[in-house]
Design an enzyme around this catalytic site. Structure first.
Site, PDB file in Angstrom:
ATOM      1  N   GLY A   5       0.804  -1.215   0.000  1.00 21.34           N
ATOM      2  CA  GLY A   5       0.000   0.000   0.000  1.00 21.34           C
ATOM      3  C   GLY A   5       0.834   1.260   0.000  1.00 21.34           C
ATOM      4  O   GLY A   5       2.023   1.244   0.339  1.00 21.34           O
ATOM      5  N   GLY A  39       0.602  -8.888  -3.811  1.00 20.66           N
ATOM      6  CA  GLY A  39       0.559 -10.245  -4.340  1.00 20.66           C
ATOM      7  C   GLY A  39       1.937 -10.778  -4.699  1.00 20.66           C
ATOM      8  O   GLY A  39       2.866 -10.024  -4.992  1.00 20.66           O
ATOM      9  N   THR A  99       5.556   0.564   6.362  1.00 24.93           N
ATOM     10  CA  THR A  99       4.222   0.241   6.833  1.00 24.93           C
ATOM     11  C   THR A  99       3.653   1.449   7.551  1.00 24.93           C
ATOM     12  O   THR A  99       4.190   1.893   8.558  1.00 24.93           O
ATOM     13  CB  THR A  99       4.207  -0.980   7.771  1.00 24.93           C
ATOM     14  OG1 THR A  99       2.988  -0.989   8.513  1.00 24.93           O
ATOM     15  CG2 THR A  99       5.366  -0.949   8.757  1.00 24.93           C
ATOM     16  N   ASP A 135       1.126   1.535   9.212  1.00 22.47           N
ATOM     17  CA  ASP A 135       0.579   1.095  10.497  1.00 22.47           C
ATOM     18  C   ASP A 135       1.640   0.992  11.583  1.00 22.47           C
ATOM     19  O   ASP A 135       1.304   0.757  12.750  1.00 22.47           O
ATOM     20  CB  ASP A 135      -0.098  -0.272  10.347  1.00 22.47           C
ATOM     21  CG  ASP A 135      -1.371  -0.210   9.520  1.00 22.47           C
ATOM     22  OD1 ASP A 135      -1.862   0.908   9.265  1.00 22.47           O
ATOM     23  OD2 ASP A 135      -1.876  -1.273   9.129  1.00 22.47           O
ATOM     24  N   MET A 137      -6.365   4.101   9.799  1.00 22.58           N
ATOM     25  CA  MET A 137      -5.622   2.902   9.423  1.00 22.58           C
ATOM     26  C   MET A 137      -5.152   2.180  10.685  1.00 22.58           C
ATOM     27  O   MET A 137      -4.967   2.786  11.730  1.00 22.58           O
ATOM     28  CB  MET A 137      -4.412   3.261   8.568  1.00 22.58           C
ATOM     29  CG  MET A 137      -4.763   3.895   7.232  1.00 22.58           C
ATOM     30  SD  MET A 137      -5.080   5.645   7.392  1.00 22.58           S
ATOM     31  CE  MET A 137      -3.444   6.261   7.680  1.00 22.58           C
ATOM     32  N   GLY A 138      -4.946   0.877  10.537  1.00 21.83           N
ATOM     33  CA  GLY A 138      -4.501   0.061  11.654  1.00 21.83           C
ATOM     34  C   GLY A 138      -5.133  -1.312  11.567  1.00 21.83           C
ATOM     35  O   GLY A 138      -6.034  -1.628  12.330  1.00 21.83           O
ATOM     36  N   ARG A 139      -4.641  -2.114  10.613  1.00 19.73           N
ATOM     37  CA  ARG A 139      -5.257  -3.414  10.344  1.00 19.73           C
ATOM     38  C   ARG A 139      -5.074  -4.379  11.517  1.00 19.73           C
ATOM     39  O   ARG A 139      -6.013  -5.032  11.948  1.00 19.73           O
ATOM     40  CB  ARG A 139      -4.658  -4.010   9.067  1.00 19.73           C
ATOM     41  CG  ARG A 139      -5.324  -5.285   8.605  1.00 19.73           C
ATOM     42  CD  ARG A 139      -4.868  -5.641   7.204  1.00 19.73           C
ATOM     43  NE  ARG A 139      -3.419  -5.625   7.081  1.00 19.73           N
ATOM     44  CZ  ARG A 139      -2.772  -5.395   5.945  1.00 19.73           C
ATOM     45  NH1 ARG A 139      -3.451  -5.128   4.847  1.00 19.73           N
ATOM     46  NH2 ARG A 139      -1.455  -5.419   5.904  1.00 19.73           N
ATOM     47  N   GLU A 149      -9.039   0.464  11.975  1.00 18.29           N
ATOM     48  CA  GLU A 149      -9.814  -0.378  11.054  1.00 18.29           C
ATOM     49  C   GLU A 149      -9.878  -1.847  11.473  1.00 18.29           C
ATOM     50  O   GLU A 149     -10.830  -2.555  11.138  1.00 18.29           O
ATOM     51  CB  GLU A 149      -9.237  -0.288   9.645  1.00 18.29           C
ATOM     52  CG  GLU A 149      -7.815  -0.804   9.529  1.00 18.29           C
ATOM     53  CD  GLU A 149      -7.264  -0.715   8.115  1.00 18.29           C
ATOM     54  OE1 GLU A 149      -7.905  -1.258   7.205  1.00 18.29           O
ATOM     55  OE2 GLU A 149      -6.202  -0.111   7.945  1.00 18.29           O
ATOM     56  N   ILE A 167      -4.787  10.346   3.734  1.00 22.84           N
ATOM     57  CA  ILE A 167      -3.572  10.365   4.554  1.00 22.84           C
ATOM     58  C   ILE A 167      -2.447   9.586   3.887  1.00 22.84           C
ATOM     59  O   ILE A 167      -1.308  10.056   3.812  1.00 22.84           O
ATOM     60  CB  ILE A 167      -3.870   9.795   5.955  1.00 22.84           C
ATOM     61  CG1 ILE A 167      -4.739  10.774   6.746  1.00 22.84           C
ATOM     62  CG2 ILE A 167      -2.574   9.505   6.705  1.00 22.84           C
ATOM     63  CD1 ILE A 167      -5.203  10.244   8.089  1.00 22.84           C
TER      64      ILE A 167
END
Length: 452
Positions: free
Chosen positions: A90, A157, A210, A212, A255-257, A311, A366
């Site tokens: 991302g 991927g 990242t 996150d 954000m913050g998986r 999230e 963001i």
């Protein structure tokens, strides 16, 4: 930290270093020059004195990282190498800064004669996929740090590792720089294994990306500070909106998986959040001590509230839903922000409490921002240390940042792990103190028993 302790896995070196660095540094203090770094210089994993005392008499066993920085002797001969760089995963503020920093360091310091930029992640490293690699030089990357995104494009991927290494061999690449998160590092590790099988003289150096901030053995990653600083504005806007209406409620999804660092840091910085929900801290909506009842009490008393939710929080509330994954194998989370918005509205309507909800999700705004100055400086340092490590023939490593120093971290030590907020630590305590929320919102007796 989160149960992960560095195990002193050594950094792999490709072989002899027979070339003197062209950078005019020294090993002496007070020489008016910065110093070269020796491989024996280490950065302690843990600075707590009580923990250090446990290693009394066996000091060499203390968990520590190899210090990053310029080496006096190089494995690759300056001016006679080709390099490649790829950006995956991302978007994140600062990617272009890192690309620019690496290209400039390799060109001006180490005289790299060819620098390939692979387009759209690992897919651009497989022959036959379009578009083809582009050649990069200081002129081409001159202004890219002023823009968000990545000039090379990105994708998620996996690809055929053998075909990727075929491409590297065909282009006669000596050094590959890989910018990405956990999935990207996993791909880099597989690449390193294939390179080792073929016994190629090729270095692979990773730069952790990242937004996150969830890569282990890195105190923080580039883009994180830009992200939570921008998130503060979203929270402030939600607060203004909430106070502008009777029983106004602002809900901000960030954000913050798997890790809630952005939500937590932005909330502490803003001082406007009343409830912060992150994946690391369980909560319930219903029940006497659940979020909805807590919110009802606050609305009756203060007539406004702000909820900040990462999230990946509250995914246990979506029972029975199908688990889906993205191309990198990451679980695609259900939309907790919209669920909370709907549940809050339904609950307050049932309680016959007039209210107004404003829902804000600034995530894509963001992550596409250019890097803030503090991140820009951090990116530059990451890039420079990546160049130094690669030229010294160090491989299968990621540039980390620990106890204020840049370090070398084996990629194998990072893959498959996630850095998470320690809910018993100082950082989460600062969230609780700034919001005033309880340690746990819910009625689960097992969780409550643990808190006694």
């Amino acid at each position: 930290m989160n149960g992960f302790i560095f195990d002193n896995t050594p950094i792999k070196n490709l072989g002899d270093c027979n070339y003197k660095s062209p950078i005019p540094l020294s090993f002496k203090d007070s020489s008016l020059f910065a110093n070269f770094v020796k491989d024996s210089e280490r950065v302690l994993f843990d600075l707590e004195l009580d923990n250090i005392r446990e290693y009394e008499g066996k000091i060499e066993s203390l968990p520590s990282f190899e210090l990053a920085g310029p080496r006096k002797l190089l494995h690759f001969e300056p001016g006679k190498i080709s390099c490649g760089i790829v950006t995956c995963g991302g978007l994140c503020p600062g990617i272009n800064n890192v690309v620019r920093g690496i290209v400039n360091a390799m060109h001006y310091w180490y005289k790299c004669d060819k620098f390939y930029g692979f387009k759209y992640g690992y897919r651009g490293m497989v022959e036959g996929n379009e578009p083809k690699p582009v050649l990069l030089d200081p002129k081409i990357v001159e202004d890219i740090h002023l823009k968000g995104g990545t000039v090379l494009g990105s994708s998620r991927g996996s690809q055929d590792t053998k075909k990727i290494v075929d491409c590297l061999e065909k282009l006669k690449i000596s050094i590959l720089f890989v910018i990405g998160g956990d999935g990207t590092m996993r791909g880099a590790n597989e690449m390193c294994e294939e390179i080792a099988i073929r016994n190629l003289d090729m270095a692979v150096v990773g730069i952790p990306k990242t937004i996150d901030n969830d890569i282990v053995f890195a105190e923080h990653t580039f883009g994180y500070q830009t992200a939570f600083s921008a998130a503060v504005e979203a929270i402030s806007s939600a607060h203004v909106e909430a106070k502008g209406a009777l029983n106004g409620i602002g809900i901000v999804k960030l954000m913050g998986r798997d890790s809630g660092y952005i939500a937590a840091a932005a909330s502490v910085a803003s001082q406007d959040a009343n409830y912060v929900l992150v994946p690391e801290s369980p909560f319930e909506l219903e029940g006497k001590d659940g979020l909805l009842n807590m919110l009802k009490k606050r609305i009756k008393e203060k007539h406004h509230a702000v909820i900040v939710v990462a999230e990946g929080a509250g995914q246990d509330l979506f029972k029975g839903t199908e688990v889906k994954k993205d191309q990198s194998g990451n679980v695609l989370h259900n939309d907790i922000g919209l669920l909370i918005k709907d549940k809050v509205s339904q609950f307050l309507n049932k309680e016959k409490i007039e209210h107004s909800i404003k829902y804000i999700d600034p995530s894509y705004m963001i992550r596409s921002l250019p890097a803030a100055p503090i991140d820009s400086m951090f990116c530059s340092n990451l890039a420079q240390n990546a160049a130094h490590a690669a030229m010294a023939g160090k491989t299968e490593l990621m540039i980390g940042y620990w106890n204020g120093r840049f370090t070398h971290v084996p990629i194998i030590s990072v893959v498959g792990k996630r850095k998470k907020i320690n809910v018993e630590g100082e950082f989460w305590l600062s969230v609780l103190l700034s919001t005033g929320q309880p340690r746990y919102m819910g009625d689960d007796i097992t969780i409550k028993a643990k808190m006694r």
